[in-house]
Write a protein that holds these residues in place. Structure first.
Motif, PDB file in Angstrom:
ATOM      1  N   TYR A  49      46.279  30.490  36.904  1.00  0.00           N
ATOM      2  CA  TYR A  49      46.925  30.062  38.097  1.00  0.00           C
ATOM      3  C   TYR A  49      48.237  31.030  38.269  1.00  0.00           C
ATOM      4  O   TYR A  49      48.149  31.597  39.438  1.00  0.00           O
ATOM      5  N   ALA A  50      48.952  31.217  37.743  1.00  0.00           N
ATOM      6  CA  ALA A  50      50.312  31.896  37.705  1.00  0.00           C
ATOM      7  C   ALA A  50      50.034  33.206  38.176  1.00  0.00           C
ATOM      8  O   ALA A  50      51.002  33.722  38.775  1.00  0.00           O
ATOM      9  N   ILE A  51      49.179  33.934  37.702  1.00  0.00           N
ATOM     10  CA  ILE A  51      48.839  35.151  37.992  1.00  0.00           C
ATOM     11  C   ILE A  51      47.958  35.671  39.042  1.00  0.00           C
ATOM     12  O   ILE A  51      47.795  36.787  39.513  1.00  0.00           O
ATOM     13  N   THR A  52      47.040  34.523  39.522  1.00  0.00           N
ATOM     14  CA  THR A  52      46.092  34.814  40.250  1.00  0.00           C
ATOM     15  C   THR A  52      46.352  35.552  41.588  1.00  0.00           C
ATOM     16  O   THR A  52      45.925  36.734  41.868  1.00  0.00           O
ATOM     17  N   THR A  53      47.424  34.940  42.502  1.00  0.00           N
ATOM     18  CA  THR A  53      47.838  35.777  43.741  1.00  0.00           C
ATOM     19  C   THR A  53      48.398  37.015  43.470  1.00  0.00           C
ATOM     20  O   THR A  53      47.867  38.170  44.015  1.00  0.00           O
ATOM     21  N   PRO A  54      49.442  37.113  42.696  1.00  0.00           N
ATOM     22  CA  PRO A  54      50.221  38.457  42.634  1.00  0.00           C
ATOM     23  C   PRO A  54      49.097  39.611  41.951  1.00  0.00           C
ATOM     24  O   PRO A  54      49.014  40.848  42.466  1.00  0.00           O
ATOM     25  N   LEU A  55      48.103  39.264  41.079  1.00  0.00           N
ATOM     26  CA  LEU A  55      47.208  40.079  40.450  1.00  0.00           C
ATOM     27  C   LEU A  55      46.309  40.740  41.583  1.00  0.00           C
ATOM     28  O   LEU A  55      46.251  41.807  41.636  1.00  0.00           O
ATOM     29  N   LEU A  56      45.838  39.786  42.147  1.00  0.00           N
ATOM     30  CA  LEU A  56      44.672  40.234  43.190  1.00  0.00           C
ATOM     31  C   LEU A  56      45.281  41.005  44.317  1.00  0.00           C
ATOM     32  O   LEU A  56      44.926  41.902  44.728  1.00  0.00           O
ATOM     33  N   VAL A  57      46.344  40.636  44.650  1.00  0.00           N
ATOM     34  CA  VAL A  57      47.165  41.496  45.818  1.00  0.00           C
ATOM     35  C   VAL A  57      47.475  42.724  45.498  1.00  0.00           C
ATOM     36  O   VAL A  57      47.492  43.740  46.092  1.00  0.00           O
ATOM     37  N   LEU A  58      47.929  43.069  43.964  1.00  0.00           N
ATOM     38  CA  LEU A  58      48.418  44.280  43.699  1.00  0.00           C
ATOM     39  C   LEU A  58      47.405  45.020  43.395  1.00  0.00           C
ATOM     40  O   LEU A  58      47.197  46.298  43.566  1.00  0.00           O
ATOM     41  N   LEU A  59      46.144  44.451  42.771  1.00  0.00           N
ATOM     42  CA  LEU A  59      44.878  45.315  42.628  1.00  0.00           C
ATOM     43  C   LEU A  59      44.287  45.633  44.037  1.00  0.00           C
ATOM     44  O   LEU A  59      44.010  46.929  44.257  1.00  0.00           O
ATOM     45  N   ALA A  60      44.310  44.689  45.106  1.00  0.00           N
ATOM     46  CA  ALA A  60      43.935  45.297  46.262  1.00  0.00           C
ATOM     47  C   ALA A  60      44.623  46.298  46.755  1.00  0.00           C
ATOM     48  O   ALA A  60      44.238  47.125  47.601  1.00  0.00           O
ATOM     49  N   GLY A  61      46.017  46.574  46.609  1.00  0.00           N
ATOM     50  CA  GLY A  61      46.817  47.426  47.299  1.00  0.00           C
ATOM     51  C   GLY A  61      47.032  48.526  46.619  1.00  0.00           C
ATOM     52  O   GLY A  61      47.560  49.605  47.195  1.00  0.00           O
ATOM     53  N   ARG A  62      46.148  48.991  45.514  1.00  0.00           N
ATOM     54  CA  ARG A  62      46.063  50.363  45.003  1.00  0.00           C
ATOM     55  C   ARG A  62      45.368  51.348  45.724  1.00  0.00           C
ATOM     56  O   ARG A  62      44.563  50.831  46.545  1.00  0.00           O
ATOM     57  N   ALA A  63      45.805  52.528  45.525  1.00  0.00           N
ATOM     58  CA  ALA A  63      45.073  53.694  46.102  1.00  0.00           C
ATOM     59  C   ALA A  63      43.624  53.649  45.763  1.00  0.00           C
ATOM     60  O   ALA A  63      42.524  53.698  46.947  1.00  0.00           O
ATOM     61  N   ALA A  64      43.229  53.129  44.650  1.00  0.00           N
ATOM     62  CA  ALA A  64      41.831  52.875  44.149  1.00  0.00           C
ATOM     63  C   ALA A  64      41.473  51.352  43.891  1.00  0.00           C
ATOM     64  O   ALA A  64      41.455  51.061  42.812  1.00  0.00           O
ATOM     65  N   PRO A  65      41.390  50.540  45.023  1.00  0.00           N
ATOM     66  CA  PRO A  65      41.213  49.244  44.556  1.00  0.00           C
ATOM     67  C   PRO A  65      39.826  48.773  44.105  1.00  0.00           C
ATOM     68  O   PRO A  65      38.967  49.604  44.220  1.00  0.00           O
ATOM     69  N   PRO A  66      39.681  47.626  43.406  1.00  0.00           N
ATOM     70  CA  PRO A  66      38.547  47.324  43.094  1.00  0.00           C
ATOM     71  C   PRO A  66      37.465  47.373  44.254  1.00  0.00           C
ATOM     72  O   PRO A  66      37.596  46.867  45.147  1.00  0.00           O
ATOM     73  N   ARG A  67      35.968  47.676  43.898  1.00  0.00           N
ATOM     74  CA  ARG A  67      35.186  47.639  44.831  1.00  0.00           C
ATOM     75  C   ARG A  67      34.731  46.263  45.498  1.00  0.00           C
ATOM     76  O   ARG A  67      34.692  46.061  46.346  1.00  0.00           O
ATOM     77  N   ARG A  68      34.906  45.251  44.059  1.00  0.00           N
ATOM     78  CA  ARG A  68      34.610  43.922  44.498  1.00  0.00           C
ATOM     79  C   ARG A  68      35.316  43.024  43.384  1.00  0.00           C
ATOM     80  O   ARG A  68      35.616  43.591  42.186  1.00  0.00           O
ATOM     81  N   MET A  69      35.826  41.986  43.742  1.00  0.00           N
ATOM     82  CA  MET A  69      36.717  41.027  42.664  1.00  0.00           C
ATOM     83  C   MET A  69      35.855  39.786  42.859  1.00  0.00           C
ATOM     84  O   MET A  69      35.749  38.872  43.772  1.00  0.00           O
ATOM     85  N   THR A  70      35.451  39.347  41.429  1.00  0.00           N
ATOM     86  CA  THR A  70      34.840  38.129  41.171  1.00  0.00           C
ATOM     87  C   THR A  70      35.606  37.335  40.174  1.00  0.00           C
ATOM     88  O   THR A  70      35.745  37.738  39.046  1.00  0.00           O
ATOM     89  N   ALA A  71      36.243  36.236  40.637  1.00  0.00           N
ATOM     90  CA  ALA A  71      37.191  35.559  39.678  1.00  0.00           C
ATOM     91  C   ALA A  71      37.309  34.150  39.974  1.00  0.00           C
ATOM     92  O   ALA A  71      36.801  33.577  41.036  1.00  0.00           O
TER      93      ALA A  71
END
Length: 101
Positions: A49-71
């Motif tokens: 729970y504690a890392i869900t939002t920060p991790l997903l937002v940080l990954l999505a903000g990368r220059a090469a973000p994940p194509r898909r995120m299933t979590a």
């Protein structure tokens, strides 16, 4: 440990078990380096729970973000991530992830 045992070493999968955040606003440097080497990727995760939002937002903000995120995430986190505008759960993370995905 179960995934690590069952995934063929030759498969294009990586199991990352450990701290992925250096801080709530920064990915761990070892993970950054690994992601830079991969380029685009798919995320499949069971997130605390504690890392869900920060991790997903940080990954999505990368220059090469994940194509898909299933979590797998806790209900409260899922409600925030899928919230409708004007609802109590709607916020910056909802907008950032919605804009990318």
């Amino acid at each position: 440990a179960i995934a690590r045992e069952r995934i063929d070493a030759r498969a294009p999968w990586r199991v990352i078990e450990g701290d992925v955040l250096a801080a709530k606003s920064r990915l761990a440097s070892a993970l950054e380096a690994e992601l830079d080497a991969w380029g685009r990727f798919d995320l499949v995760a069971n997130l605390p729970y504690a890392i869900t939002t920060p991790l997903l937002v940080l990954l999505a903000g990368r220059a090469a973000p994940p194509r898909r995120m299933t979590a797998l995430v806790q209900l409260e986190a899922a409600e925030r991530l899928c919230a409708e505008p004007g609802s109590k759960a709607f916020g910056a993370a909802t907008v950032r992830l919605g804009a990318r995905y």
